[in-house]
Enzyme design. Structure first.
Site, PDB file in Angstrom:
ATOM      1  N   LYS A   8       0.861  -1.188   0.000  1.00 55.99           N
ATOM      2  CA  LYS A   8       0.000   0.000   0.000  1.00 55.99           C
ATOM      3  C   LYS A   8       0.892   1.230   0.000  1.00 55.99           C
ATOM      4  O   LYS A   8       2.081   1.175   0.359  1.00 55.99           O
ATOM      5  CB  LYS A   8      -0.939   0.006   1.217  1.00 55.99           C
ATOM      6  N   ASP A 132      -2.390  -1.661  10.922  1.00 55.87           N
ATOM      7  CA  ASP A 132      -2.849  -1.522   9.546  1.00 55.87           C
ATOM      8  C   ASP A 132      -3.188  -2.860   8.885  1.00 55.87           C
ATOM      9  O   ASP A 132      -3.630  -2.883   7.732  1.00 55.87           O
ATOM     10  CB  ASP A 132      -1.831  -0.760   8.696  1.00 55.87           C
TER      11      ASP A 132
END
Length: 267
Positions: A8, A132
């Site tokens: 990401k 995350d």
């Protein structure tokens, strides 16, 4: 069965406060990119783990893939598995590679063993591994707040943009990055980002880590500057570094000696 945990990037990263639990509150947008590891699991007579590709600084016991395997095995009937992780996503780069490996491990084992665990439960398990990690369960753009574990959909599309990711041969630990930060109220709301053309992002979209990280590791800041020089519409350090990404509309031929370089088309 095989899957491909993806990295990401962070679109903006605001450190907004220090929490009583020792963590920090943040605001950021997580956006998935198709830079991937490869993760394979098959049923076996005994549990085993092998890691190839890029070197990482963890033992098999400490690897987040095996932590995910142990976690899901405590709650569900999981047979012995032979697991192979091939690392392509650089570590300590702000790209979420370890978190992705953990989350995709949960999804892979869920599918391989027909456990039928809903995404919401997988997200809860992933959250116990890393802040995350839950993002990678659904793997769609989100605005993340809290520790980076509270999500709402982000109305952002970078479809047809090319992303170049450049990581110099330096690493920045998350602990080190946060030690340099003084939390502050952000000057720009990430909710407004979708209304702005990408070339205007550089005027409002910031990563709070950059100032201090660039001072300590000038090579990282120079990469960002060079990405703009060769035509990036927006460039930023991802997460707490040390990887920097640039968003481009056309293919370029970047020259970054001794750096990891990757190019892909966003979806």
């Amino acid at each position: 069965m095989i899957c491909f945990p993806n990295a990401k990037i962070n679109l903006g990263l605001h450190i907004t406060g220090k929490r009583s639990d020792g963590f920090h509150n943040i605001e950021t947008i997580f956006y998935p990119v198709p830079l991937t590891d490869a993760l394979e699991a098959v049923t076996a007579n005994k549990k085993s783990f092998k890691q190839t590709g890029l070197k990482i600084h963890s033992t098999a016991k400490d690897n987040l893939v095996m932590k995910a395997y142990a976690l899901i095995s405590k709650k569900y009937n999981v047979p012995p598995l032979e697991i192979h992780l091939k690392k392509t996503i650089p570590s300590e780069a702000g790209l979420g590679g370890g978190s992705a490996d953990a989350a995709f491990s949960l999804k892979l084992i869920n599918n391989l063993c027909n456990l039928n665990i809903p995404d919401r439960e997988l997200e809860k398990m992933a959250a116990s591994i890393g802040a995350d990690c839950p993002f990678f369960i659904r793997n769609t753009p989100v605005i993340a707040v809290g520790k980076g574990n509270i999500f709402k959909p982000a109305d952002i599309s970078l479809k047809n943009y090319l992303v170049y990711i450049v990581k110099p041969p330096v690493t920045v630990s998350t602990k080190e990055a946060y030690a340099m930060i003084t939390p502050q109220k952000p000057a720009f709301s990430l909710d407004k980002l979708a209304s702005l053309p990408v070339p205007e992002w550089k005027n409002v979209l910031v990563n709070d880590f950059e100032h201090h990280i660039f001072e300590k590791y000038p090579v990282i800041g120079k990469i960002k500057d060079k990405l703009y020089t060769i035509g990036a519409e927006y460039a930023s350090m991802s997460g707490s570094g040390s990887a920097v990404f640039g968003l481009f509309k056309t293919t370029v031929s970047p020259n970054f000696p001794n750096c990891f370089i990757w190019k892909g088309e966003l979806r």
